[in-house]
Write a protein that holds these residues in place. Structure first.
Motif, PDB file in Angstrom:
ATOM      1  N   SER A 332       0.823  -1.209   0.000  1.00 32.81           N
ATOM      2  CA  SER A 332       0.000   0.000   0.000  1.00 32.81           C
ATOM      3  C   SER A 332       0.859   1.262   0.000  1.00 32.81           C
ATOM      4  N   GLN A 333       1.637   1.471   1.042  1.00 35.29           N
ATOM      5  CA  GLN A 333       2.285   2.772   1.241  1.00 35.29           C
ATOM      6  C   GLN A 333       3.517   2.983   0.358  1.00 35.29           C
ATOM      7  N   TYR A 334       4.371   1.974   0.206  1.00 30.55           N
ATOM      8  CA  TYR A 334       5.541   2.146  -0.654  1.00 30.55           C
ATOM      9  C   TYR A 334       5.129   2.347  -2.116  1.00 30.55           C
ATOM     10  N   VAL A 335       4.125   1.598  -2.537  1.00 35.18           N
ATOM     11  CA  VAL A 335       3.654   1.762  -3.923  1.00 35.18           C
ATOM     12  C   VAL A 335       3.070   3.154  -4.113  1.00 35.18           C
ATOM     13  N   ARG A 336       2.388   3.685  -3.107  1.00 29.70           N
ATOM     14  CA  ARG A 336       1.823   5.029  -3.220  1.00 29.70           C
ATOM     15  C   ARG A 336       2.914   6.102  -3.283  1.00 29.70           C
ATOM     16  N   VAL A 337       4.055   5.854  -2.658  1.00 28.94           N
ATOM     17  CA  VAL A 337       5.170   6.801  -2.758  1.00 28.94           C
ATOM     18  C   VAL A 337       5.535   6.996  -4.231  1.00 28.94           C
ATOM     19  N   VAL A 338       5.652   5.903  -4.958  1.00 28.40           N
ATOM     20  CA  VAL A 338       6.006   5.967  -6.383  1.00 28.40           C
ATOM     21  C   VAL A 338       4.892   6.645  -7.181  1.00 28.40           C
ATOM     22  N   ILE A 339       3.651   6.256  -6.922  1.00 28.46           N
ATOM     23  CA  ILE A 339       2.519   6.782  -7.696  1.00 28.46           C
ATOM     24  C   ILE A 339       2.347   8.283  -7.473  1.00 28.46           C
ATOM     25  N   LEU A 340       2.431   8.741  -6.219  1.00 32.47           N
ATOM     26  CA  LEU A 340       2.263  10.168  -5.922  1.00 32.47           C
ATOM     27  C   LEU A 340       3.364  11.006  -6.554  1.00 32.47           C
ATOM     28  N   THR A 341       4.580  10.452  -6.586  1.00 35.21           N
ATOM     29  CA  THR A 341       5.683  11.158  -7.250  1.00 35.21           C
ATOM     30  C   THR A 341       5.416  11.293  -8.742  1.00 35.21           C
ATOM     31  N   LEU A 342       4.853  10.258  -9.343  1.00 37.06           N
ATOM     32  CA  LEU A 342       4.494  10.324 -10.763  1.00 37.06           C
ATOM     33  C   LEU A 342       3.408  11.367 -11.011  1.00 37.06           C
ATOM     34  N   ILE A 343       2.382  11.369 -10.151  1.00 37.06           N
ATOM     35  CA  ILE A 343       1.287  12.333 -10.317  1.00 37.06           C
ATOM     36  C   ILE A 343       1.811  13.767 -10.260  1.00 37.06           C
ATOM     37  N   ALA A 344       2.764  14.010  -9.356  1.00 35.25           N
ATOM     38  CA  ALA A 344       3.311  15.358  -9.198  1.00 35.25           C
ATOM     39  C   ALA A 344       4.016  15.851 -10.448  1.00 35.25           C
ATOM     40  N   ASN A 345       4.484  14.923 -11.288  1.00 33.76           N
ATOM     41  CA  ASN A 345       5.284  15.317 -12.454  1.00 33.76           C
ATOM     42  C   ASN A 345       4.594  15.065 -13.788  1.00 33.76           C
ATOM     43  N   LEU A 346       3.390  14.532 -13.753  1.00 36.76           N
ATOM     44  CA  LEU A 346       2.653  14.296 -14.994  1.00 36.76           C
ATOM     45  C   LEU A 346       1.763  15.495 -15.326  1.00 36.76           C
ATOM     46  N   HIS A 347       1.584  15.733 -16.611  1.00 40.31           N
ATOM     47  CA  HIS A 347       0.723  16.832 -17.052  1.00 40.31           C
ATOM     48  C   HIS A 347      -0.320  16.352 -18.060  1.00 40.31           C
ATOM     49  N   ASN A 348      -0.473  15.057 -18.128  1.00 40.73           N
ATOM     50  CA  ASN A 348      -1.420  14.447 -19.046  1.00 40.73           C
ATOM     51  C   ASN A 348      -2.637  13.960 -18.267  1.00 40.73           C
ATOM     52  N   TYR A 349      -3.820  14.370 -18.669  1.00 41.36           N
ATOM     53  CA  TYR A 349      -5.048  14.046 -17.949  1.00 41.36           C
ATOM     54  C   TYR A 349      -5.255  12.548 -17.813  1.00 41.36           C
ATOM     55  N   GLU A 350      -5.125  11.819 -18.908  1.00 39.94           N
ATOM     56  CA  GLU A 350      -5.346  10.375 -18.862  1.00 39.94           C
ATOM     57  C   GLU A 350      -4.300   9.686 -17.999  1.00 39.94           C
ATOM     58  N   GLY A 351      -3.039  10.146 -18.074  1.00 38.14           N
ATOM     59  CA  GLY A 351      -1.977   9.545 -17.273  1.00 38.14           C
ATOM     60  C   GLY A 351      -2.184   9.762 -15.782  1.00 38.14           C
ATOM     61  N   VAL A 352      -2.569  10.989 -15.415  1.00 34.79           N
ATOM     62  CA  VAL A 352      -2.827  11.290 -14.009  1.00 34.79           C
ATOM     63  C   VAL A 352      -4.015  10.478 -13.501  1.00 34.79           C
ATOM     64  N   LEU A 353      -5.061  10.395 -14.308  1.00 32.10           N
ATOM     65  CA  LEU A 353      -6.252   9.653 -13.909  1.00 32.10           C
ATOM     66  C   LEU A 353      -5.920   8.184 -13.685  1.00 32.10           C
ATOM     67  N   PHE A 354      -5.088   7.624 -14.550  1.00 36.86           N
ATOM     68  CA  PHE A 354      -4.671   6.230 -14.403  1.00 36.86           C
ATOM     69  C   PHE A 354      -3.879   6.034 -13.112  1.00 36.86           C
ATOM     70  N   CYS A 355      -2.973   6.957 -12.809  1.00 41.46           N
ATOM     71  CA  CYS A 355      -2.173   6.862 -11.579  1.00 41.46           C
ATOM     72  C   CYS A 355      -3.053   6.962 -10.333  1.00 41.46           C
ATOM     73  N   VAL A 356      -4.061   7.822 -10.394  1.00 36.88           N
ATOM     74  CA  VAL A 356      -4.972   7.966  -9.252  1.00 36.88           C
ATOM     75  C   VAL A 356      -5.763   6.670  -9.044  1.00 36.88           C
ATOM     76  N   VAL A 357      -6.166   6.042 -10.133  1.00 36.98           N
ATOM     77  CA  VAL A 357      -6.867   4.751 -10.039  1.00 36.98           C
ATOM     78  C   VAL A 357      -5.985   3.726  -9.320  1.00 36.98           C
ATOM     79  N   LEU A 358      -4.705   3.659  -9.697  1.00 33.05           N
ATOM     80  CA  LEU A 358      -3.778   2.732  -9.054  1.00 33.05           C
ATOM     81  C   LEU A 358      -3.566   3.091  -7.592  1.00 33.05           C
ATOM     82  N   CYS A 359      -3.511   4.383  -7.307  1.00 29.40           N
ATOM     83  CA  CYS A 359      -3.275   4.845  -5.940  1.00 29.40           C
ATOM     84  C   CYS A 359      -4.384   4.372  -5.007  1.00 29.40           C
ATOM     85  N   PHE A 360      -5.620   4.462  -5.440  1.00 32.26           N
ATOM     86  CA  PHE A 360      -6.725   3.940  -4.646  1.00 32.26           C
ATOM     87  C   PHE A 360      -6.781   2.413  -4.692  1.00 32.26           C
ATOM     88  N   GLY A 361      -6.390   1.832  -5.818  1.00 29.78           N
ATOM     89  CA  GLY A 361      -6.475   0.388  -5.999  1.00 29.78           C
ATOM     90  C   GLY A 361      -5.594  -0.410  -5.060  1.00 29.78           C
TER      91      GLY A 361
END
Length: 454
Positions: A332-361
């Motif tokens: 849960s938490q280590y994987v979210r570290v990676v995902i949140l870092t990706l979200i902070a640096n992405l500027h693509n709507y579909e990419g961010v939405l996909f990362c958020v799905v994984l973050c909750f998943g």
């Protein structure tokens, strides 16, 4: 086996760290009862989180109508958690001592009515002051206070009527209701807001909560919940005659590791669930409300069931329970570290939405890890310890949700918000991997020789 020997078995099992639900087959839920209560708790969690999520998805419209700043929004969103913090420990204590069904009935009735009436509260406060107003804040505090009874009561009931080997899947499956509630609000709620206005979404989900109360009332008066045997009465008297030795818990590194991991996990969850609608509205105006309010939660109900089933299978096969808990928490938490870092640096709507799905998943891994840990380290007082843990874990809902609004007002940096959240996830998970334990901290000897009590 006579009554006296049965009570002795209860005490021995408790002393060895087993859940008090293993008092004998007559005290456990049968398969039909387990299925009915699982379905009931899934729907109950759905109603709980639906009502909790109504304001976050409506706050963009409300803020525009009443000219709330982000700081105002942060105050309103965080005020819920002031009440939520206050009732976790009392909720667990009352559930452990007197049963959780009555507490669920009273709490759900109250927060359902408060949800239904929130539009009037906002309107009334608007005429008396600038910004949200004291009555809106008080209403949200009260809503949080009554919702705070829910999970300690559910945990106490589960620990009482299920053996330890069956609790992981049961809790994981019922936890899927929380995400189903977010999905329902994100989809149907967004449609209601778009076509009828934000007021009616509060009406709908307030009525939904009351409907669940009516069913729970029926269920709690049927034979399914009638656990009034001599053994259970004596067990209740034994528990009521002793208080949880908090001094022993507070001296334990395992207890603090569990507590801090809960805080950092909740911090991430509360920030995401409270601020994502605002984040997407500001950064991706091309996105539609139903998309970013619905899609982020789409796989979590499935992952909750699959992860719970997988972890329970590992436990039943005899794998080391401590390694299982730590593996789950890292998932849960280590994987979210990676995902949140990706979200902070992405500027693509579909990419961010996909990362958020994984973050909750991956969130259900936490349910199989730290969330289950109170049943491991204090099985006799699972409801009370869980209530305390969940209460402290709700503190980020007060401070971090408000601070996020302040950071955005002063720096306008969403990247900073995601980086801070990821760093805290890393710290919390690392401490649990270092100090986490599944050995019972409290035994019969501990209770008999306990020091100061809370």
């Amino acid at each position: 086996m006579n009554a006296k020997s049965t009570i002795t078995e209860v005490e021995l099992l408790t002393a060895n760290g087993e859940s008090t639900c293993t008092t004998g087959t007559e005290e456990l839920w049968k398969k039909k009862e387990k299925t009915i209560w699982m379905a009931t708790f899934i729907v109950g969690n759905l109603c709980l989180y639906a009502a909790r999520s109504v304001l976050p998805i409506s706050v963009v419209s409300i803020s525009k109508q009443y000219n709330w700043s982000k700081t105002d929004t942060g105050i309103v969103l965080s005020s819920f958690f002031w009440g939520y913090v206050l009732t976790q420990v009392p909720g667990g204590y009352l559930s452990d001592h007197y049963g959780g069904e009555t507490l669920l009935l009273l709490g759900t009735t109250a927060w359902s009515l408060l949800t239904f009436c929130l539009p009037e509260t906002i309107w009334f406060s608007h005429h008396d002051s600038r910004g949200p107003g004291i009555f809106v804040i008080f209403s949200r505090i009260a809503t949080g206070a009554f919702q705070g009874f829910h999970y300690p009561a559910v945990t106490s009931i589960t620990a009482k009527y299920l053996p330890t080997s069956e609790t992981t899947f049961f809790i994981s499956a019922t936890s899927s209701g929380a995400t189903l509630g977010c999905l329902l609000v994100g989809s149907l709620g967004s449609v209601i807001i778009e076509h009828y206005g934000w007021v009616y979404v509060f009406r709908f989900f307030g009525i939904l909560g009351i409907t669940w109360v009516i069913f729970l009332r029926y269920l709690s008066t049927t034979k399914i919940s009638d656990k009034s045997s001599f053994v259970n009465q004596q067990l209740q008297k034994t528990v009521m005659s002793t208080n949880l030795p908090w001094t022993t818990l507070l001296k334990s590194k395992a207890f603090w590791a569990m507590l801090i991991a809960q805080i950092t996990e909740d911090n991430c969850f509360y920030i995401l669930i409270s601020w994502l609608p605002v984040y997407f509205s500001e950064n991706f105006p091309q996105g539609k409300g139903w998309e970013f309010n619905f899609i982020p939660y789409i796989i979590t109900p499935i992952s909750s069931i699959l992860i719970g089933w997988y972890i329970e299978r590992l436990i039943q096969k005899g794998y080391n329970l401590l390694l299982i808990r730590k593996f789950a928490e890292a998932g849960s938490q280590y994987v979210r570290v990676v995902i949140l870092t990706l979200i902070a640096n992405l500027h693509n709507y579909e990419g961010v939405l996909f990362c958020v799905v994984l973050c909750f998943g991956v969130g259900p891994f936490h349910t199989a890890g730290v969330h289950m840990n109170p049943m491991d380290i204090a099985p006799r007082y699972a409801g009370t310890v869980f209530g305390f843990m969940n209460s402290i874990g709700a503190l980020p809902g007060i401070f971090s949700v408000y601070t996020t609004g302040y950071i955005l007002d002063t720096t306008n940096s969403w990247k900073l918000v995601f980086y801070i959240t990821a760093f805290l996830n890393f710290i919390g998970c690392s401490l649990f991997l270092l100090w986490g334990s599944v050995s019972p901290i409290i035994s019969s000897s501990t209770i008999n020789s306990a020091g100061p009590e809370l």
